[in-house]
Motif scaffolding. Structure first.
Motif, PDB file in Angstrom:
ATOM      1  N   ALA A   1      -3.957 -16.807 -48.023  1.00 34.75           N
ATOM      2  CA  ALA A   1      -3.879 -17.210 -48.857  1.00 34.75           C
ATOM      3  C   ALA A   1      -5.263 -16.089 -50.013  1.00 34.75           C
ATOM      4  O   ALA A   1      -4.776 -15.901 -51.226  1.00 34.75           O
ATOM      5  CB  ALA A   1      -5.192 -18.220 -49.714  1.00 34.75           C
ATOM      6  N   SER A   2      -5.853 -14.925 -49.444  1.00 37.04           N
ATOM      7  CA  SER A   2      -6.227 -13.678 -50.251  1.00 37.04           C
ATOM      8  C   SER A   2      -5.955 -13.106 -50.535  1.00 37.04           C
ATOM      9  O   SER A   2      -4.363 -12.848 -49.915  1.00 37.04           O
ATOM     10  CB  SER A   2      -7.840 -13.683 -49.425  1.00 37.04           C
ATOM     11  OG  SER A   2      -7.635 -13.038 -47.941  1.00 37.04           O
ATOM     12  N   ALA A   3      -6.543 -11.952 -51.452  1.00 40.18           N
ATOM     13  CA  ALA A   3      -5.570 -10.888 -51.904  1.00 40.18           C
ATOM     14  C   ALA A   3      -5.274  -9.298 -50.814  1.00 40.18           C
ATOM     15  O   ALA A   3      -5.988  -9.974 -49.606  1.00 40.18           O
ATOM     16  CB  ALA A   3      -5.846 -10.643 -53.107  1.00 40.18           C
ATOM     17  N   ALA A   4      -4.766  -9.265 -50.656  1.00 42.14           N
ATOM     18  CA  ALA A   4      -4.579  -7.920 -49.479  1.00 42.14           C
ATOM     19  C   ALA A   4      -5.830  -6.701 -49.224  1.00 42.14           C
ATOM     20  O   ALA A   4      -6.490  -6.772 -50.266  1.00 42.14           O
ATOM     21  CB  ALA A   4      -2.951  -6.794 -50.373  1.00 42.14           C
ATOM     22  N   LYS A   5      -5.410  -6.042 -48.833  1.00 45.38           N
ATOM     23  CA  LYS A   5      -7.245  -5.712 -48.239  1.00 45.38           C
ATOM     24  C   LYS A   5      -7.035  -4.502 -48.243  1.00 45.38           C
ATOM     25  O   LYS A   5      -5.498  -4.051 -47.288  1.00 45.38           O
ATOM     26  CB  LYS A   5      -7.776  -5.874 -46.973  1.00 45.38           C
ATOM     27  CG  LYS A   5      -8.756  -5.184 -46.251  1.00 45.38           C
ATOM     28  CD  LYS A   5     -10.235  -5.678 -45.513  1.00 45.38           C
ATOM     29  CE  LYS A   5     -10.539  -7.097 -45.697  1.00 45.38           C
ATOM     30  NZ  LYS A   5     -11.698  -7.362 -45.027  1.00 45.38           N
ATOM     31  N   SER A   6      -7.193  -3.139 -48.850  1.00 44.77           N
ATOM     32  CA  SER A   6      -6.863  -1.510 -48.915  1.00 44.77           C
ATOM     33  C   SER A   6      -8.043  -1.263 -47.477  1.00 44.77           C
ATOM     34  O   SER A   6      -9.061  -1.204 -48.279  1.00 44.77           O
ATOM     35  CB  SER A   6      -7.097  -0.746 -49.927  1.00 44.77           C
ATOM     36  OG  SER A   6      -6.663   0.059 -49.731  1.00 44.77           O
ATOM     37  N   VAL A   7      -7.452   0.007 -46.916  1.00 45.24           N
ATOM     38  CA  VAL A   7      -8.323   0.323 -45.611  1.00 45.24           C
ATOM     39  C   VAL A   7      -7.602   1.703 -45.550  1.00 45.24           C
ATOM     40  O   VAL A   7      -6.117   1.997 -46.017  1.00 45.24           O
ATOM     41  CB  VAL A   7      -7.516   0.090 -43.962  1.00 45.24           C
ATOM     42  CG1 VAL A   7      -8.230  -1.852 -44.018  1.00 45.24           C
ATOM     43  CG2 VAL A   7      -6.387  -0.344 -43.353  1.00 45.24           C
ATOM     44  N   GLN A   8      -7.843   2.611 -44.473  1.00 46.01           N
ATOM     45  CA  GLN A   8      -7.637   3.482 -44.438  1.00 46.01           C
ATOM     46  C   GLN A   8      -7.358   3.537 -43.135  1.00 46.01           C
ATOM     47  O   GLN A   8      -7.947   3.577 -41.983  1.00 46.01           O
ATOM     48  CB  GLN A   8      -8.489   4.659 -44.240  1.00 46.01           C
ATOM     49  CG  GLN A   8      -8.382   6.173 -44.508  1.00 46.01           C
ATOM     50  CD  GLN A   8      -7.437   6.053 -46.436  1.00 46.01           C
ATOM     51  OE1 GLN A   8      -7.413   5.759 -46.728  1.00 46.01           O
ATOM     52  NE2 GLN A   8      -7.376   8.154 -45.302  1.00 46.01           N
ATOM     53  N   LEU A   9      -6.367   4.085 -42.586  1.00 44.91           N
ATOM     54  CA  LEU A   9      -5.276   3.791 -41.469  1.00 44.91           C
ATOM     55  C   LEU A   9      -5.533   5.725 -40.575  1.00 44.91           C
ATOM     56  O   LEU A   9      -4.906   6.293 -41.521  1.00 44.91           O
ATOM     57  CB  LEU A   9      -3.952   3.497 -41.015  1.00 44.91           C
ATOM     58  CG  LEU A   9      -3.451   2.747 -40.205  1.00 44.91           C
ATOM     59  CD1 LEU A   9      -4.531   1.635 -39.081  1.00 44.91           C
ATOM     60  CD2 LEU A   9      -1.879   2.363 -39.926  1.00 44.91           C
ATOM     61  N   VAL A  10      -5.959   5.606 -39.465  1.00 47.95           N
ATOM     62  CA  VAL A  10      -5.899   7.225 -39.030  1.00 47.95           C
ATOM     63  C   VAL A  10      -5.140   6.945 -37.502  1.00 47.95           C
ATOM     64  O   VAL A  10      -5.491   6.475 -36.656  1.00 47.95           O
ATOM     65  CB  VAL A  10      -7.586   7.379 -38.649  1.00 47.95           C
ATOM     66  CG1 VAL A  10      -7.495   8.701 -38.194  1.00 47.95           C
ATOM     67  CG2 VAL A  10      -7.949   7.574 -39.810  1.00 47.95           C
ATOM     68  N   ASP A  11      -3.883   7.222 -37.170  1.00 48.66           N
ATOM     69  CA  ASP A  11      -3.648   7.685 -35.885  1.00 48.66           C
ATOM     70  C   ASP A  11      -4.152   9.063 -35.797  1.00 48.66           C
ATOM     71  O   ASP A  11      -3.862  10.254 -35.913  1.00 48.66           O
ATOM     72  CB  ASP A  11      -1.884   8.048 -36.198  1.00 48.66           C
ATOM     73  CG  ASP A  11      -0.830   8.418 -35.180  1.00 48.66           C
ATOM     74  OD1 ASP A  11      -1.901   8.326 -34.042  1.00 48.66           O
ATOM     75  OD2 ASP A  11       0.514   8.530 -34.889  1.00 48.66           O
ATOM     76  N   ALA A  12      -4.875   9.096 -34.201  1.00 46.42           N
ATOM     77  CA  ALA A  12      -5.203   9.878 -33.725  1.00 46.42           C
ATOM     78  C   ALA A  12      -4.191  10.878 -33.089  1.00 46.42           C
ATOM     79  O   ALA A  12      -3.841   9.820 -31.871  1.00 46.42           O
ATOM     80  CB  ALA A  12      -6.390   9.657 -33.179  1.00 46.42           C
ATOM     81  N   PRO A  13      -4.415  11.770 -32.352  1.00 43.66           N
ATOM     82  CA  PRO A  13      -3.845  12.358 -31.570  1.00 43.66           C
ATOM     83  C   PRO A  13      -4.086  11.820 -29.933  1.00 43.66           C
ATOM     84  O   PRO A  13      -5.092  11.841 -29.629  1.00 43.66           O
ATOM     85  CB  PRO A  13      -3.394  13.728 -31.362  1.00 43.66           C
ATOM     86  CG  PRO A  13      -4.327  14.128 -32.718  1.00 43.66           C
ATOM     87  CD  PRO A  13      -4.736  13.119 -33.498  1.00 43.66           C
ATOM     88  N   GLY A  14      -3.170  11.805 -28.866  1.00 42.06           N
ATOM     89  CA  GLY A  14      -3.102  10.976 -27.973  1.00 42.06           C
ATOM     90  C   GLY A  14      -3.157  12.082 -26.356  1.00 42.06           C
ATOM     91  O   GLY A  14      -4.261  11.661 -25.434  1.00 42.06           O
TER      92      GLY A  14
END
Length: 264
Positions: free
Chosen positions: A106-119
């Protein structure tokens, strides 16, 4: 007539002495002002730097990590663009602002910073540099290659969870068992059992190699406890969850719910 010795001299005018008013500062000479500024300016800049580091130390940044070919980049693209595009092994971190909202929330969307780190192990330094800013960690492993990926993920997690910034304020950890749509993919329970066994081996090996000075320091988190005893993720001071997911089928609800709950 000359006044006699010892007589009071009443007619002599008093000498005026200029005294500064109470609380009034005397003006600084030019060289004094320069000295004060030279001392105060570096302190002010250092304070501003520390405040900026503190503000950005743990923002709403989620770090995707894990062995190569586990599907981290596919998950990153699915959350960022809404589609699973063909991917290649990442050679540098990718970052994007993503608005996430669990289905039915029910709550609003949350903005996050997504980081894809090399494996790749050769690029481990890029992952370590991103750790202090992470508010949540998502370790992705391939459920169809559990034995090899659990072994590699255990070494990676030990390095990550013994990092000074992570030990000081451990963020929540999610282990996402990817490729759950494929036959023979491991369940989250099986992945947890295998990963705990591999972490136990890594912890024993690393502790044995430590010198006297390292043994003297207080061990916390994943490194704490009897090195010869079995490791359990329950020993960690932060929440740990295991879920099944599929980047290809866009089955990421459990992962999104974890991020939504824990990213700050």
């Amino acid at each position: 007539m000359e006044p006699s010795a010892g007589a009071d001299v009443e007619d002599s005018p008093p000498h005026d002495v200029a005294l500064p008013l109470t609380g009034e500062a005397l003006p600084l000479a030019g060289d004094q002002l320069t000295l004060v500024l030279s001392l105060a300016l570096p302190l002010l800049l250092a304070l501003l730097f520390l405040l900026s580091r503190r503000r950005g130390a743990r923002g709403a940044k989620v770090l995707l990590l894990g062995p190569s070919h586990s599907g981290k980049t596919a998950i990153f693209l699915q959350l960022h663009t809404g589609r699973a595009s063909p991917t290649v092994t990442s050679m540098q971190p990718a970052s994007a602002a993503v608005a996430l909202k669990p289905p039915g929330a029910a709550s609003a969307a949350k903005s996050v910073q997504l980081v894809d780190a090399p494996g790749s192990g050769r690029l481990r330094g890029q992952l370590m540099a991103a750790l202090p800013a992470a508010s949540a960690l998502v370790c992705v492993i391939d459920g169809t290659c559990l034995a090899s990926h659990a072994r590699e993920a255990a070494q990676l997690l030990y390095d990550v969870l013994t990092h000074e910034a992570i030990e000081r304020a451990p963020p929540p950890l999610l282990v996402a068992v990817n490729k759950s749509e494929l036959p023979g993919a491991a369940s989250p329970a099986a992945a947890r059992k295998q990963l705990e066994a591999e972490v136990s081996r890594v912890r024993l090996a690393r502790t044995t190699m430590q010198d006297t000075s390292e043994r003297a320091r207080q061990l916390r988190g994943i490194a704490a406890g009897d090195a010869g005893a079995p490791f359990s993720f329950e020993q960690l001071d932060s929440p740990v969850e295991f879920v099944a997911c599929s980047a290809v089928k866009s089955e990421l609800d459990a992962l999104i719910q974890f991020i939504f709950r824990h990213a700050r």
